[in-house]
Design a protein around this motif. Sequence first.
Motif, short mmCIF file in Angstrom:
data_model
loop_
_atom_site.label_atom_id
_atom_site.label_comp_id
_atom_site.label_asym_id
_atom_site.label_seq_id
_atom_site.Cartn_x
_atom_site.Cartn_y
_atom_site.Cartn_z
N HIS A 32 38.23 3.68 18.52
CA HIS A 32 38.23 4.77 17.37
C HIS A 32 39.39 5.48 17.52
O HIS A 32 40.13 5.82 16.60
CB HIS A 32 37.19 5.61 17.63
CG HIS A 32 36.79 6.57 16.82
ND1 HIS A 32 35.58 7.53 16.82
CD2 HIS A 32 37.37 7.32 15.76
CE1 HIS A 32 35.81 8.21 15.97
NE2 HIS A 32 36.91 8.47 15.35
N HIS A 70 42.71 5.74 14.82
CA HIS A 70 43.36 6.93 14.49
C HIS A 70 44.69 6.89 14.24
O HIS A 70 45.59 7.34 13.22
CB HIS A 70 42.83 8.35 14.74
CG HIS A 70 41.44 8.76 14.19
ND1 HIS A 70 41.60 9.16 13.14
CD2 HIS A 70 40.26 9.06 14.88
CE1 HIS A 70 40.01 9.57 12.90
NE2 HIS A 70 39.62 9.72 14.21
N SER A 96 41.01 15.34 16.54
CA SER A 96 39.75 15.10 15.85
C SER A 96 38.72 15.99 16.35
O SER A 96 39.10 17.09 17.24
CB SER A 96 39.49 13.69 15.72
OG SER A 96 38.92 13.66 17.31
N ASP A 129 37.78 10.30 9.60
CA ASP A 129 37.22 8.91 9.85
C ASP A 129 36.95 7.91 8.82
O ASP A 129 36.75 8.41 7.49
CB ASP A 129 35.78 9.12 10.52
CG ASP A 129 35.68 9.34 11.90
OD1 ASP A 129 36.77 9.63 12.39
OD2 ASP A 129 34.71 9.84 12.43
ZN ZN Z 1 37.77 10.11 14.21
#
Ligand code: ZN
Length: 295
Positions: free
Chosen positions: A60, A64, A85, A264
Motif C-alpha cells: 500500500h 502511494h 496518510s 487511496d
Molecule cells: Zn493510503
Amino acid sequence: MENIVPVVDAAIKKSGLSLKDIDGIAFTQAPGLIGALLVGGQFAKSLALSLNKPLIAVHHMQAHVLANLLQEPAPAFPFLCLTVSGGHTQIVLCSSPTSMKVIGETIDDAAGEAFDKTAKLLGLPYPGGPLIDKYAQLGEAIYKFPEPKIDNLNFSFSGLKTSILYFLNNAGTANVYKEELIVDTKVRKQFIDENLNNICASVQERIISILINKLKKAVLQTGITNVCVAGGVSANSDLRKALTETGIALGWKTFIPAFEYCTDNAAMIAISGYYQYLANDFSPINIAPTASSSF
Ligand code: ZN
Ligand code: KG4
C-alpha cells in the motif's frame, strides 16, 4: 463484499478492455484495514486463478509513492517522497520503481491522525483533514503550537495533539504547554465556535512546518532534490502550496499527484503492479493480506 464485483465490472467497462486483455492481477496485500484487504485479496486470487494470470501483491505505501509516476512529467530516479496518510508519515528514498527505503518516519501518530484527532477535539466529523483544510483557508495562523525537537529524520505528532488539547481546555487563555486552568465545557465550546477558522489555520500551519522542515533536512542529507508527496494528506492545499514554494526557493524539482491520486486509489496499485510485472515479481496463491507491514 457487496461492492467488489460491481466495481471491477465498472472499471473494466470504463477502460474499454476485456478481462482477456489483462496480463496480471495486482492487489493491495498490506498494510491496511484487514477486512478490506481480505475482500480485495480473495477476489484478486480468484480472478488470477480463473484467468490463469499471475498474481501480484502490492505494498500500500509503496503504491502511494508510485502514484507520482502516473502523470507527466514523472520524477527522475532517485527521488524523495514524503508519504503522509492516515496511518503513515514517512520520507522514502526511491531509487527505482521496485527499490525504496524509508529514511524517516513517525515515532507516534501519523500526520493524517494529527489532523483527524484535532478535528475530533474540535467536534468535527471523521475524516477531519479535509474539514480542517477548508476552515484553515478562512482563518489566520495566529496561535503558535510547539514544534517537536527530534534530531534525525523522524517525526512526532503526539505532543502537538496534547498541546492542542490543553489549549482548547484553557479556551486559548493559557500557555499551550500547561494542563491546568480547565474551563467549563460551555466556555470551551464557545471559544471553538468563535475561533474555529484561526485554530484550524494554526494547527495546519504547524503540521505543515513539521513536514517541510524534515523534508529540507532529508534533501540536505541525501543531496537528492527531486521531491514528491503522496498519501491522503498530500491533498492538503497548504501542504501543496508550501512544497511548491519551498521547491522554488531551494531549487528542488517538486512533484504533486493530482487530488484523485493522493488519497487511496486503484490506479496507484495498478502502476505498482505494472512495474512488479516487468520485474517478474509475482506472488504465490496462498499469500495472506496483513494489516501492518513495513518495507
Ligand atoms: Zn493510503
Ligand atoms: O491515504 P489515505 O487516503 O488513507 C490511508 O490512510 O491510507 O489518507 C487518509 C488521511 C486521513 O487522515 C484524512 O484526514 C487525510 O488523509 N486527508 C487530509 C486531506 N484530505 C485527506 N488531511 C489534510 N488535508 C486534506 N485536504
